[in-house]
Write an enzyme that holds these catalytic residues in place. Sequence first.
Site, PDB file in Angstrom:
ATOM      1  N   ASP A   1       5.475  87.917  47.575  1.00 39.51           N
ATOM      2  CA  ASP A   1       6.336  86.655  46.654  1.00 39.51           C
ATOM      3  C   ASP A   1       6.296  85.232  47.899  1.00 39.51           C
ATOM      4  O   ASP A   1       5.290  85.656  49.497  1.00 39.51           O
ATOM      5  CB  ASP A   1       7.508  87.135  47.171  1.00 39.51           C
ATOM      6  CG  ASP A   1       8.319  86.033  46.244  1.00 39.51           C
ATOM      7  OD1 ASP A   1       8.310  84.959  46.331  1.00 39.51           O
ATOM      8  OD2 ASP A   1      10.108  86.292  46.881  1.00 39.51           O
TER       9      ASP A   1
ATOM     10  N   ASP B   1       9.018  83.004  49.128  1.00 38.11           N
ATOM     11  CA  ASP B   1      10.558  82.738  50.040  1.00 38.11           C
ATOM     12  C   ASP B   1      11.092  84.691  50.190  1.00 38.11           C
ATOM     13  O   ASP B   1      11.487  85.445  49.969  1.00 38.11           O
ATOM     14  CB  ASP B   1      11.501  82.012  48.671  1.00 38.11           C
ATOM     15  CG  ASP B   1      11.386  80.514  48.494  1.00 38.11           C
ATOM     16  OD1 ASP B   1      11.138  80.755  49.586  1.00 38.11           O
ATOM     17  OD2 ASP B   1      10.576  80.511  47.306  1.00 38.11           O
TER      18      ASP B   1
END
Length: 589
Positions: free
Chosen positions: A141, A143
Site C-alpha cells: 500500500d 499511505d
Amino acid sequence: MTMTPLSLSFSSLLKNKDSLQKFFNCYNAFHAQHDLPRYFGNRTPWKKARLWERNFSTVSRSRFVGLAEQACTKNYAKEATMCTTSASGQDMTNWLWSIYNETKKQTEALIPVISKNSVNPDTIFANNEMSLGDIEIYGFDYDYTLAFYSRHLHTLIFNIARDILIQEHRYPEGLREYEYIPNFVVRGLHYDVQKALLMKIDAFHYIQLGTVYRGLHPVPDKEVIAMYNGCHVPLENMSDFYGKSSHGHTMKQFMDIFSLPEMNLLCSVNDYFMKHNIDYEPVHLYKDVKEAIGDVHVKGIMYRAVEADIENYISYGEQTHAVLKKLYEDGKKMFLITNSPFDFVDRGMNYIVGKDWRDLFDIVIVQADKPGFFNDRRKPFRRVTDKGVLHWDRIHKLEKGKIYKQGNLYEFLRLTGWRGSKVLYFGDHIYSDLADLTLKHGWRTGAIIPELRKEIKIMNTEECVHLMTWLQGLTGLIEHMQVHRDPASQAVVQEWIEEREAMRSQTKDIFNGQFGSLFRTYHNPTYFSRRLSRFADIYMASLSCLLNYDFHHTFFPRRTPLQHESPFWPEQTSAGALKMPFIPQQNHN
C-alpha cells in the site's frame, strides 16, 4: 508460620545457598502438586541456578511473573487452608496482609530482571509462521506503509472537514473554536452511530468501562451499563466485516490512521451541540461528518495541500528507500496497489525514493478502490499516462513502467500469475488491505502499525514494568485467597480488589488517558488486536524493520500456553525482541 520466599534476584540467589535452596524447594513443591515436568531434575542448586539463568531470556516476562505469582499464592493458599479453621478474624487479617507484603517484596525483586529483557521496538512480530525464503513477490500500500505522515496532516484534515461542515452543511460558526486534539483518540475504536458514543470494545464484544465518550467527556459507568443493559454489544449491533455501519449495524469501527481526525471531529461537534443545548439527530451528524471527511480526500483538497508542502507533511523516507532497494537488489518482484491518485503518489515517491522510483516496481496500480478491488470482478484496468490522460484500449498484460488505474484482483491474478503464499502484501488497514487477501486468496500479509513503536517504548519503562508485574502478582493473590469466606478475609480481599481496579486504570492511562492501549482492554485483547492476529501473518512498526532480517529468515509465533495448559515452559520470543543483535550494522546499508 514461616513463609518461604519464592524469588530473589539471580545475583542474590547465587550468593545465598539457603535462599537458593528455598527457591527450588518452592519450585519443586509447585510442580509436584500439579504433576508438571521439572526442568532441573536432580541437579544441585548451583547447577539449577545457572540453567535457570541461561534459559530465562527465552521465557516471556509475563509468563515468568505469572509463574512467580502462581507458585507463591498456591503455596500460601495451601498453608491457609490448614490454619483457617481455628484462626480468629484478626489472625486471618494479619496472615493475609503478611502474604500480601511478602508477595509485593518478591515482585519488586523480579522487576530488575524483567526490565533487563525489554522488547526491541524494531522487531517483526509473528502471528503465523512464515519464511521470507518462500516470498518471491512483495506488494505495498502507499499511505502509512511506504509514506508516513506528520501530525500536521491530521490537523489539516480536521480543519478542512470542519470548514466544509460550516460552509456546505450550514453547521454553526462556533465550531471554528475547536481544534484537532493530537492525543485524544486511538484507532480501532467503535462509534455507536445512534447514541453518538465513542468507545473501546474488546475481542469478546465487551465495552471497556471508562472509555465511553459522548463528545469530549466520559460517560459514567452506570449510565453506560443502563444504556446497553450491561457491557456486552451483540454481534448484530457490531460493525460489518469491514468495520462499517451498514445493513442494520449500529457500530462503526475506525481502523485506519486517517480516521483519527474524523473521530476528533465527531467528538467536537457532539460537544458543541451538547454545550449549547442544541437538539440534533446523531445519525445525521455521523453522515455529515463522514461526507465532509470524504470530500477532503475525494475532491483532492488534501492531496493538493500535501503536494504543495510535502516536507511539512511526510515524516521520513530514507528507510523506505533502503527497504525497496534491498528487495530490488535481491531480485524480488514488487508492486504497488493504492487508493491514492497517481500525481499524489508520484510526488511523494519522488521525495522519498527519487525520480527513478518506478524502476523499482514491476506493477503500479493507483485509485484501486480497496477493498472493492479485492472483491468486485467487474472493474477492468485502465492505463493512465504521467499527465493523467486515460487510455481506452483493453489491457492484455500489466507492464513495468506503466501506470494502471482501478481494476480488480481477479484480473490481476490472471494477468500476473502471482498467487498464493509466494506473495507478501503490506498495508496499514487491517480490513481494506489485508483481510480479503489472507482469507480468500492465500497471500501472506504484513500489517504496518506505527503506534507499535510508541507502545513498546512505554511497556519498557520502569513505571509500566512495575505496574504490570505487581498487577499480576496481586491478581494471583485475589484469585487464590478469595476462597476464605469469613468476613475478615473478605474485607482484606475486597481491599485488594479495589487496589487492582485502581492499578488497571493506571495501566490504561500510561498509554492514552482516554482510551488506553491500542492492543488491550485491561487484560483482554482489543477488538482491533483480535482482528490483527487473524488477518496479519506478521506485523511491525514500519517497513524499516525488514532491514534487520535477511531474506531467508523464518518468523515464528510464540507458543503462548492456552488457559488449560501448563504456564511454565521456555517460550520462544520473536527474534530480536529481547534486544539481541540482529545482523551487523554494515549490512543495513
